[in-house]
Design a protein around this motif. Sequence first.
Motif, short mmCIF file in Angstrom:
data_model
loop_
_atom_site.label_atom_id
_atom_site.label_comp_id
_atom_site.label_asym_id
_atom_site.label_seq_id
_atom_site.Cartn_x
_atom_site.Cartn_y
_atom_site.Cartn_z
N LEU A 148 0.86 -1.18 0.00
CA LEU A 148 0.00 0.00 0.00
C LEU A 148 0.90 1.23 0.00
O LEU A 148 1.69 1.42 0.92
N THR A 149 0.79 2.03 -1.04
CA THR A 149 1.64 3.22 -1.16
C THR A 149 0.79 4.48 -1.22
O THR A 149 -0.36 4.45 -1.67
N VAL A 150 1.38 5.56 -0.75
CA VAL A 150 0.72 6.88 -0.82
C VAL A 150 1.76 7.91 -1.25
O VAL A 150 2.96 7.70 -1.13
N ARG A 151 1.26 9.02 -1.77
CA ARG A 151 2.14 10.12 -2.19
C ARG A 151 2.31 11.11 -1.04
O ARG A 151 1.41 11.29 -0.20
N PRO A 152 3.43 11.79 -0.98
CA PRO A 152 3.70 12.68 0.16
C PRO A 152 2.81 13.92 0.19
O PRO A 152 2.61 14.51 1.26
N GLU A 153 2.25 14.31 -0.96
CA GLU A 153 1.51 15.57 -0.99
C GLU A 153 0.04 15.44 -0.61
O GLU A 153 -0.64 16.46 -0.39
N VAL A 154 -0.49 14.23 -0.50
CA VAL A 154 -1.91 14.07 -0.21
C VAL A 154 -2.17 14.26 1.28
O VAL A 154 -1.26 14.12 2.12
N THR A 155 -3.42 14.56 1.63
CA THR A 155 -3.78 14.76 3.04
C THR A 155 -4.14 13.44 3.70
O THR A 155 -4.43 12.45 3.02
N LEU A 156 -4.12 13.45 5.01
CA LEU A 156 -4.47 12.24 5.75
C LEU A 156 -5.92 11.86 5.53
O LEU A 156 -6.28 10.67 5.56
N ASP A 157 -6.78 12.85 5.29
CA ASP A 157 -8.19 12.57 5.02
C ASP A 157 -8.33 11.75 3.74
O ASP A 157 -9.12 10.79 3.69
N VAL A 158 -7.57 12.08 2.72
CA VAL A 158 -7.60 11.33 1.46
C VAL A 158 -7.10 9.89 1.69
O VAL A 158 -7.66 8.93 1.17
N LEU A 190 4.28 6.03 6.52
CA LEU A 190 3.25 6.66 7.34
C LEU A 190 2.66 5.59 8.24
O LEU A 190 1.94 4.69 7.78
N PHE A 191 2.99 5.63 9.53
CA PHE A 191 2.49 4.64 10.46
C PHE A 191 1.00 4.86 10.71
O PHE A 191 0.52 6.00 10.78
N LEU A 192 0.25 3.77 10.83
CA LEU A 192 -1.19 3.87 11.02
C LEU A 192 -1.54 4.60 12.31
O LEU A 192 -2.56 5.28 12.39
N THR A 193 -0.68 4.44 13.32
CA THR A 193 -0.94 5.17 14.58
C THR A 193 -0.88 6.67 14.36
O THR A 193 -1.66 7.42 14.95
N ASP A 194 0.05 7.13 13.52
CA ASP A 194 0.13 8.56 13.22
C ASP A 194 -1.04 9.00 12.35
O ASP A 194 -1.56 10.12 12.49
N LEU A 195 -1.47 8.09 11.47
CA LEU A 195 -2.58 8.43 10.58
C LEU A 195 -3.86 8.72 11.36
O LEU A 195 -4.58 9.67 11.05
N VAL A 196 -4.14 7.92 12.37
CA VAL A 196 -5.42 8.07 13.09
C VAL A 196 -5.34 9.07 14.24
O VAL A 196 -6.38 9.41 14.82
N THR A 197 -4.16 9.55 14.58
CA THR A 197 -4.04 10.47 15.72
C THR A 197 -3.72 11.90 15.31
O THR A 197 -3.63 12.77 16.19
N HIS A 198 -3.55 12.16 14.02
CA HIS A 198 -3.26 13.52 13.57
C HIS A 198 -4.44 14.14 12.83
O HIS A 198 -5.39 13.45 12.44
#
Length: 453
Positions: A148-158, A190-198
């Motif tokens: 699972l990959t993501v780009r650095p410029e997208v927001t956590l909501d996306v 991007l750790f999932l813990t950071d994803l859900v806490t920011h």
Amino acid sequence: MSFQAADNPEDTRLQRLQEVLDSGTLQQAKRMLNALHPGEIAHLLEALPIAEREIVWGLVDEENDGEVLVHLTDEVRADLISKMDRAELLAATEGLDTDDLADLIQELPHTITREIIESLDLQHRSRLEAVLSYPEDTAGGLMNPDTLTVRPEVTLDVVMRYLRRLKSQIPPHTDNLIVVNRAGKYLGVLFLTDLVTHDPDDTVVEIMSLDLKAIPANWDDGAVANRFEQHDLVSAPVVDDEGLLLGRITVDDVVDVIREEGEHQFMGQAGLSEDEDMFAPVMISAQRRALWLGVNLVTAFLASWVIGMFEETIEKVVALAVLMPIVASMGGIAGSQTLTLTIRGIALGQLSGKNTRWLILKELAVGGLNSMIWAAVVAVVAGIWFDSTDIALLIAVAMSINLVFAALTGAILPLALDKIGIDPALAGSVLLTTVTDIVGFLAFLGLATLFLL
């Protein structure tokens, strides 16, 4: 046939299944069998003699065949595959993760392998070929290209909306999302813990971690296991020489590596493969072990030849024949302690040109100290036993020589074997025993010839 009693529920379930199998109620056995995890089914199959194994294998549901085969040791898996037809083999490979499929497909007949590869879509075929392009014992061979990959410029909501759409398609052991640029180059995680806490409006680049270093695809599996152990990793990205993301390795694959390495070290001491089938046919097992027995026989003849050189001495001083095994045995034990320690250091990558000298000196010091202590003990016992100060002093000196030499050999031998490409776990113990026997007998009987006759 029964399993050893266990304290945990999983072993209890396996024991109950074994009892049902013994009672002959196959339908009940089938229900219980397929309620187990594929790894548990594989464990059960390996614990059964061949005739019963084939019966139980026939009870496994077709959709579980592939996962069970992946968990089996190489020898048991090869035996079951040889008895499966084309349709069964094709069905077994359906739905497997790419890394598991890569492990299994290499043991299938060539025609089946080609048919499986041709049946894959372009994306899955390229992923499978990427794994197969690396040796099995490297990071590239261990990795799963499904990431699972993501780009650095997208927001956590996306990112959160992206994960909700995936739902059950999220790979197991996903503790982070891998951040890559548009060219596919690894940037961080991007750790999932950071994803859900920011804050959902934060961008990935603001939150992502740069601490998790990617693993090069050409690393050997031992180095990968060390990285996971030292950093307490659940998963780690794998990259090529250009830093492009190839896949990821998860902790379940590393556990397999550690288990196989441990079995290799243990079984190798007896000249056996870690994939040895405990219930293989008698002739096959005998053939495999015959070579190792032959090697040991040669080394035994060498030790006997040394003893034969001092036949006249032994005839005149019978006490020497009684005490000889003590000198050789103590040297063998002391050497095996150092040998085991050194092999462990090699396996963990803890030995290098800078610290090898210190290890050798330390083991020599340990051997010297132990030789003084136990030589004194044996000298007292031998002196009282045979009422001879000469024999007491003789065995003390011989044991001191052998213990020090054993420590030196135990430290140097595995390093030398590893340098010339021979597995120290396989050859080290036999060579060490030969050396300590010969040195022990030479020292003891040689000194006796010089000073007692």
